[in-house]
Scaffold this motif. Structure first.
Motif, PDB file in Angstrom:
ATOM      1  N   THR A   1      -5.276   9.509  -1.589  1.00 38.12           N
ATOM      2  CA  THR A   1      -5.900   8.210  -1.831  1.00 38.12           C
ATOM      3  C   THR A   1      -4.938   7.105  -1.441  1.00 38.12           C
ATOM      4  O   THR A   1      -3.780   7.095  -1.864  1.00 38.12           O
ATOM      5  CB  THR A   1      -6.285   8.053  -3.319  1.00 38.12           C
ATOM      6  N   SER A   2      -5.426   6.183  -0.644  1.00 34.83           N
ATOM      7  CA  SER A   2      -4.649   4.996  -0.313  1.00 34.83           C
ATOM      8  C   SER A   2      -4.822   4.009  -1.468  1.00 34.83           C
ATOM      9  O   SER A   2      -5.943   3.663  -1.841  1.00 34.83           O
ATOM     10  CB  SER A   2      -5.148   4.376   0.990  1.00 34.83           C
TER      11      SER A   2
ATOM     12  N   VAL B   1      -8.367   9.006   1.702  1.00 41.02           N
ATOM     13  CA  VAL B   1      -7.835   9.278   3.040  1.00 41.02           C
ATOM     14  C   VAL B   1      -7.528  10.772   3.109  1.00 41.02           C
ATOM     15  O   VAL B   1      -7.590  11.480   2.107  1.00 41.02           O
ATOM     16  CB  VAL B   1      -6.568   8.434   3.343  1.00 41.02           C
TER      17      VAL B   1
ATOM     18  N   ASN C   1      -1.084  11.515  -3.430  1.00 42.71           N
ATOM     19  CA  ASN C   1      -1.717  12.819  -3.244  1.00 42.71           C
ATOM     20  C   ASN C   1      -2.525  13.178  -4.494  1.00 42.71           C
ATOM     21  O   ASN C   1      -2.142  14.032  -5.279  1.00 42.71           O
ATOM     22  CB  ASN C   1      -0.666  13.890  -2.941  1.00 42.71           C
TER      23      ASN C   1
ATOM     24  N   VAL D   1       0.157   5.864  -0.181  1.00 41.33           N
ATOM     25  CA  VAL D   1      -0.804   6.965  -0.282  1.00 41.33           C
ATOM     26  C   VAL D   1      -0.332   7.905  -1.381  1.00 41.33           C
ATOM     27  O   VAL D   1       0.830   8.308  -1.414  1.00 41.33           O
ATOM     28  CB  VAL D   1      -0.942   7.719   1.062  1.00 41.33           C
TER      29      VAL D   1
ATOM     30  N   SER E   1       0.828  -1.207   0.000  1.00 44.31           N
ATOM     31  CA  SER E   1       0.000   0.000   0.000  1.00 44.31           C
ATOM     32  C   SER E   1       0.860   1.253   0.000  1.00 44.31           C
ATOM     33  O   SER E   1       1.986   1.237   0.507  1.00 44.31           O
ATOM     34  CB  SER E   1      -0.897   0.040   1.240  1.00 44.31           C
TER      35      SER E   1
END
Length: 152
Positions: free
Chosen positions: A130-131, A126, A38, A36, A34
């Motif tokens: 986005t995760s 998130v 932006n 994250v 995983s």
């Protein structure tokens, strides 16, 4: 005759060892990563739902510059397929099996006759963007389980 007997004993011992190790090797593989990003999930989805875009962010194409890649179907839709054949990446294909706009891309990833896995890219909003979670799940054929003991 004695040399032949010794060679056969060694050969059958190695085969026996491989079979025993295969009994203890993993039956399934599960990998998940995983990060994250932006950006909004809709923006990421529009990008990752197209197989041809994976050439820009995936390492597969860069692993074998001489491999032949072929795309069939309409990219970004269920049934679209990327196939490859090369010395380093061997033979395989990835076929989109399900799309959930803005949320996930699911595909079937086949490595020749070795293994067929289900791969998913899941997107979740998130605070920081986005995760993005990539996951792979597959069953390992018996005769390859011994090898998996050494592949981590």
């Amino acid at each position: 005759m004695r040399a032949l007997k010794t060679i056969l004993i060694i050969l059958f011992s190695l085969i026996g060892l491989w079979l025993v190790l295969s009994l203890f090797g993993p039956k399934e593989v599960q990998v998940e990563r995983s990060t994250v990003v932006n950006a909004k999930s809709e923006t990421i989805y529009a990008y990752v739902s197209h197989l041809k875009n994976q050439d820009e962010w995936g390492v597969w194409r860069r692993m074998d510059k001489d491999a032949r890649f072929e795309f069939t179907g309409v990219d970004g839709t269920v049934g679209a397929r990327a196939s490859w054949d090369g010395d380093t990446v061997m033979q395989g294909s990835q076929t989109i099996t399900a799309l959930e706009p803005g949320k996930s891309v699911t595909s079937e990833l086949a490595f020749g006759k070795f293994m067929v896995s289900q791969v998913s890219l899941d997107l979740e909003a998130v605070d920081a963007g986005t995760s993005v979670t990539w996951s792979l799940h597959g069953t390992i054929p018996f005769h390859y389980r011994a090898m998996m003991l050494f592949m981590g």
